[in-house]
Design a protein around this motif. Structure first.
Motif, PDB file in Angstrom:
ATOM      1  N   TYR A  26       0.803  -1.233   0.000  1.00  0.00           N
ATOM      2  CA  TYR A  26       0.000   0.000   0.000  1.00  0.00           C
ATOM      3  C   TYR A  26       0.832   1.279   0.000  1.00  0.00           C
ATOM      4  N   TYR A  27       2.129   1.188   0.256  1.00  0.00           N
ATOM      5  CA  TYR A  27       2.963   2.395   0.258  1.00  0.00           C
ATOM      6  C   TYR A  27       3.500   2.723  -1.135  1.00  0.00           C
ATOM      7  N   GLN A  28       3.134   1.915  -2.124  1.00  0.00           N
ATOM      8  CA  GLN A  28       3.578   2.207  -3.496  1.00  0.00           C
ATOM      9  C   GLN A  28       2.807   3.424  -4.036  1.00  0.00           C
ATOM     10  N   GLY A  61       7.496  -3.287  -3.821  1.00  0.00           N
ATOM     11  CA  GLY A  61       7.601  -3.032  -2.381  1.00  0.00           C
ATOM     12  C   GLY A  61       9.068  -2.816  -2.117  1.00  0.00           C
ATOM     13  N   VAL A  62       9.555  -3.301  -0.989  1.00  0.00           N
ATOM     14  CA  VAL A  62      10.980  -3.127  -0.683  1.00  0.00           C
ATOM     15  C   VAL A  62      11.689  -4.477  -0.630  1.00  0.00           C
ATOM     16  N   HIS A  63      13.015  -4.422  -0.472  1.00  0.00           N
ATOM     17  CA  HIS A  63      13.853  -5.604  -0.641  1.00  0.00           C
ATOM     18  C   HIS A  63      13.452  -6.772   0.265  1.00  0.00           C
ATOM     19  N   ALA A  85      15.634  -0.286  -3.202  1.00  0.00           N
ATOM     20  CA  ALA A  85      14.464  -0.114  -2.318  1.00  0.00           C
ATOM     21  C   ALA A  85      14.679  -0.949  -1.056  1.00  0.00           C
ATOM     22  N   GLY A  86      15.372  -0.366  -0.103  1.00  0.00           N
ATOM     23  CA  GLY A  86      15.707  -1.063   1.147  1.00  0.00           C
ATOM     24  C   GLY A  86      14.717  -0.724   2.244  1.00  0.00           C
ATOM     25  N   CYS A  87      15.191  -0.715   3.481  1.00  0.00           N
ATOM     26  CA  CYS A  87      14.306  -0.407   4.619  1.00  0.00           C
ATOM     27  C   CYS A  87      15.194  -0.020   5.797  1.00  0.00           C
ATOM     28  N   SER A  88      14.953   1.173   6.371  1.00  0.00           N
ATOM     29  CA  SER A  88      15.810   1.624   7.477  1.00  0.00           C
ATOM     30  C   SER A  88      15.647   0.715   8.697  1.00  0.00           C
ATOM     31  N   LEU A  89      14.479   0.113   8.846  1.00  0.00           N
ATOM     32  CA  LEU A  89      14.242  -0.773   9.991  1.00  0.00           C
ATOM     33  C   LEU A  89      15.030  -2.079   9.821  1.00  0.00           C
ATOM     34  N   ALA A  90      14.968  -2.666   8.630  1.00  0.00           N
ATOM     35  CA  ALA A  90      15.750  -3.891   8.379  1.00  0.00           C
ATOM     36  C   ALA A  90      17.243  -3.580   8.533  1.00  0.00           C
ATOM     37  N   ILE A 114       8.892  -9.020  10.229  1.00  0.00           N
ATOM     38  CA  ILE A 114       9.220  -9.369   8.843  1.00  0.00           C
ATOM     39  C   ILE A 114      10.146  -8.329   8.186  1.00  0.00           C
ATOM     40  N   ASN A 115      10.136  -7.102   8.728  1.00  0.00           N
ATOM     41  CA  ASN A 115      11.013  -6.040   8.204  1.00  0.00           C
ATOM     42  C   ASN A 115      12.440  -6.297   8.684  1.00  0.00           C
ATOM     43  N   SER A 116      13.055  -7.332   8.128  1.00  0.00           N
ATOM     44  CA  SER A 116      14.406  -7.746   8.534  1.00  0.00           C
ATOM     45  C   SER A 116      15.044  -8.475   7.363  1.00  0.00           C
ATOM     46  N   ALA A 172      14.261   0.973  14.585  1.00  0.00           N
ATOM     47  CA  ALA A 172      13.006   1.685  14.293  1.00  0.00           C
ATOM     48  C   ALA A 172      12.900   1.985  12.805  1.00  0.00           C
ATOM     49  N   CYS A 173      11.664   2.206  12.376  1.00  0.00           N
ATOM     50  CA  CYS A 173      11.407   2.685  11.003  1.00  0.00           C
ATOM     51  C   CYS A 173      11.506   4.195  11.055  1.00  0.00           C
ATOM     52  N   HIS A 174      12.423   4.772  10.304  1.00  0.00           N
ATOM     53  CA  HIS A 174      12.624   6.224  10.432  1.00  0.00           C
ATOM     54  C   HIS A 174      11.399   7.013   9.989  1.00  0.00           C
ATOM     55  N   VAL A 175      10.578   6.429   9.112  1.00  0.00           N
ATOM     56  CA  VAL A 175       9.395   7.138   8.600  1.00  0.00           C
ATOM     57  C   VAL A 175       8.345   7.294   9.722  1.00  0.00           C
ATOM     58  N   HIS A 176       8.052   6.198  10.415  1.00  0.00           N
ATOM     59  CA  HIS A 176       7.029   6.252  11.469  1.00  0.00           C
ATOM     60  C   HIS A 176       7.566   6.867  12.767  1.00  0.00           C
ATOM     61  N   ASP A 177       8.816   6.551  13.083  1.00  0.00           N
ATOM     62  CA  ASP A 177       9.391   6.999  14.353  1.00  0.00           C
ATOM     63  C   ASP A 177       9.509   8.529  14.420  1.00  0.00           C
ATOM     64  N   PRO A 200       1.667   0.736  14.556  1.00  0.00           N
ATOM     65  CA  PRO A 200       2.475   0.495  15.764  1.00  0.00           C
ATOM     66  C   PRO A 200       3.980   0.705  15.588  1.00  0.00           C
ATOM     67  N   GLU A 201       4.429   1.052  14.383  1.00  0.00           N
ATOM     68  CA  GLU A 201       5.839   1.442  14.226  1.00  0.00           C
ATOM     69  C   GLU A 201       6.064   2.869  14.721  1.00  0.00           C
ATOM     70  N   CYS A 202       4.964   3.607  15.032  1.00  0.00           N
ATOM     71  CA  CYS A 202       5.117   4.968  15.586  1.00  0.00           C
ATOM     72  C   CYS A 202       5.620   4.848  17.028  1.00  0.00           C
ATOM     73  N   ASP A 265       6.667  10.026   3.451  1.00  0.00           N
ATOM     74  CA  ASP A 265       6.720   9.202   2.250  1.00  0.00           C
ATOM     75  C   ASP A 265       7.938   8.320   2.471  1.00  0.00           C
ATOM     76  N   CYS A 266       7.767   6.996   2.460  1.00  0.00           N
ATOM     77  CA  CYS A 266       8.946   6.138   2.633  1.00  0.00           C
ATOM     78  C   CYS A 266       9.816   6.280   1.372  1.00  0.00           C
ATOM     79  N   PRO A 267      11.049   6.780   1.539  1.00  0.00           N
ATOM     80  CA  PRO A 267      11.880   7.035   0.352  1.00  0.00           C
ATOM     81  C   PRO A 267      12.230   5.748  -0.396  1.00  0.00           C
ATOM     82  N   TYR A 268      12.212   4.619   0.307  1.00  0.00           N
ATOM     83  CA  TYR A 268      12.535   3.341  -0.354  1.00  0.00           C
ATOM     84  C   TYR A 268      11.350   2.859  -1.178  1.00  0.00           C
ATOM     85  N   MET A 269      10.177   2.877  -0.558  1.00  0.00           N
ATOM     86  CA  MET A 269       8.972   2.426  -1.268  1.00  0.00           C
ATOM     87  C   MET A 269       8.737   3.263  -2.528  1.00  0.00           C
ATOM     88  N   LYS A 270       9.075   4.555  -2.413  1.00  0.00           N
ATOM     89  CA  LYS A 270       8.769   5.460  -3.522  1.00  0.00           C
ATOM     90  C   LYS A 270       9.836   5.428  -4.627  1.00  0.00           C
TER      91      LYS A 270
HETATM   92 FE1  SF4 Z   1      10.991   0.226   6.112  1.00  0.00          FE
HETATM   93 FE2  SF4 Z   1       9.642   2.151   7.301  1.00  0.00          FE
HETATM   94 FE3  SF4 Z   1       9.859   2.165   4.680  1.00  0.00          FE
HETATM   95 FE4  SF4 Z   1       8.327   0.307   5.896  1.00  0.00          FE
HETATM   96  S1  SF4 Z   1       7.992   2.515   5.858  1.00  0.00           S
HETATM   97  S2  SF4 Z   1       9.803  -0.022   4.234  1.00  0.00           S
HETATM   98  S3  SF4 Z   1       9.489  -0.007   7.770  1.00  0.00           S
HETATM   99  S4  SF4 Z   1      11.536   2.406   6.137  1.00  0.00           S
END
Ligand code: SF4
Ligand code: 13P
Length: 315
Positions: A26-28, A61-63, A85-90, A114-116, A172-177, A200-202, A265-270
């Motif tokens: 859904y973040y696409q 989505g992301v990696h 397309a990575g993930c700051s949380l992973a 799963i974000n790992s 943490a997820c930098h977007v929600h945190d 709940p990532e907030c 906006d998640c920079p990886y998803m986008k």
């Molecule tokens: Fe990772 Fe956060 Fe982006 Fe989800 S929103 S992919 S947890 S950085």
């Protein structure tokens, strides 16, 4: 406009020719969400990935999501439109550091979000998503010692609602945190008739202000069935597109991390675009490649999650 239509048609033609399926989070961007064969949150996407019979999976989505799809479908080609397309949380849980952390708690089971990375999944007993984390944790006896990684916000929310004392990895997820109570309260003052929904990532302070806390699918279901007509949404902006589709006539206000930028906006998803989606289908690259041993070992905790989720009626 015409170029976009041509690109969309070209993607659909290639998809048919290559017997491919497009799975999207859904973040696409909305154009990708609308074109996808299946759209979901991490739990729904993992379930879908476990039952695909196409030759090719294009994961918008992301990696870590594409990696999970590959682990569940080792014989299929899994494509990710942008390998960056990575993930700051992973990224917050490097595998060697996590292995050393795990050694400090030899009598604990490891529940990993799963974000790992696949490497961290290999070190885990069971995987969870925000859509099933409570049920996964509660599937263990109350006296079972648990490490929860890598999201400290999700972990402390589960500790709070289950009364457990899981040891948390500090990620943490930098977007929600980044979302603040000030930003939520400002919107609440301007819109006193709105309900607050939060992922709940907030952080805990933001979650304290929420009328509903849940995964992406959980929030979508809530805004559809709840009686409010206006919502303050503490999550990634991409979710709004589906909220307007699912709950027409209602209004959604995204909590902004900052007044001058759309930082949530998640920079990886986008990073994924229609053009990159077209090119990856055409050239069948970037493709997710993993060691057979990693696939075999990481599949165990992922399948355990799917089994628990099925028996809890979540999927
Ligand atoms: Fe990772 Fe956060 Fe982006 Fe989800 S929103 S992919 S947890 S950085
Ligand atoms: P869900 O889609 O599972 O709620 O997770 C949110 C997220 O941050 C995905 O990266």
């Amino acid at each position: 406009m015409e170029q976009t239509l041509n690109l969309k048609q070209a993607i659909l033609d290639l998809k048919k020719k290559k017997n491919a399926i497009i799975l999207a989070h859904y973040y696409q961007i909305p154009e990708i969400q609308d074109l996808a064969d299946f759209i979901g949150d991490s739990l729904a996407l993992s379930q879908k990935a476990s039952e695909v019979d196409n030759d090719v999976i294009v994961f918008c989505g992301v990696h870590f999501m594409a990696e999970t799809a590959k682990i569940l479908n080792p014989g299929k080609q899994v494509l990710l439109p942008d390998l960056e397309a990575g993930c700051s949380l992973a990224d917050s849980a490097p595998v060697d550091d996590f292995a050393a952390f795990k050694k400090m708690y030899p009598d604990h089971v490891v529940i990993t979000y799963i974000n790992s990375t696949a490497g961290v999944k290999v070190l885990s007993d069971v995987i969870c998503t925000s859509g099933n984390a409570v049920q996964i944790v509660e599937s263990f006896p109350r006296d079972q010692k648990i490490i929860f990684a890598p999201d400290r916000n999700l972990g402390s929310w589960i500790n709070k609602i289950t009364g457990r004392e899981m040891v948390l990895w500090n990620g943490a997820c930098h977007v929600h945190d980044m979302l603040t109570t000030e930003a939520v309260l400002k919107l609440r003052l301007q819109h006193p008739d709105a309900a607050v929904v939060a992922h709940p990532e907030c952080n805990a302070a933001v979650l304290q202000l929420a009328d509903y806390i849940g995964s992406t699918n959980g929030m979508l279901k809530f805004v559809k069935s709840d009686w409010h007509v206006k919502y303050i949404v503490a999550s990634e902006t991409g979710i709004i597109h589906q909220m307007y589709k699912d709950a027409p006539g209602k209004e959604f206000l995204v909590v902004s991390a900052n007044e001058t930028c759309s930082c949530n906006d998640c920079p990886y998803m986008k990073l994924n675009t229609l053009e990159k989606l077209y090119k990856c289908l055409l050239n069948e690259t970037p493709s997710i490649e993993l060691d057979d041993e990693i696939i075999e070992k990481a599949a165990v905790p992922i399948n355990r999650m799917l089994t628990i989720s099925r028996s809890a009626g979540l999927i």
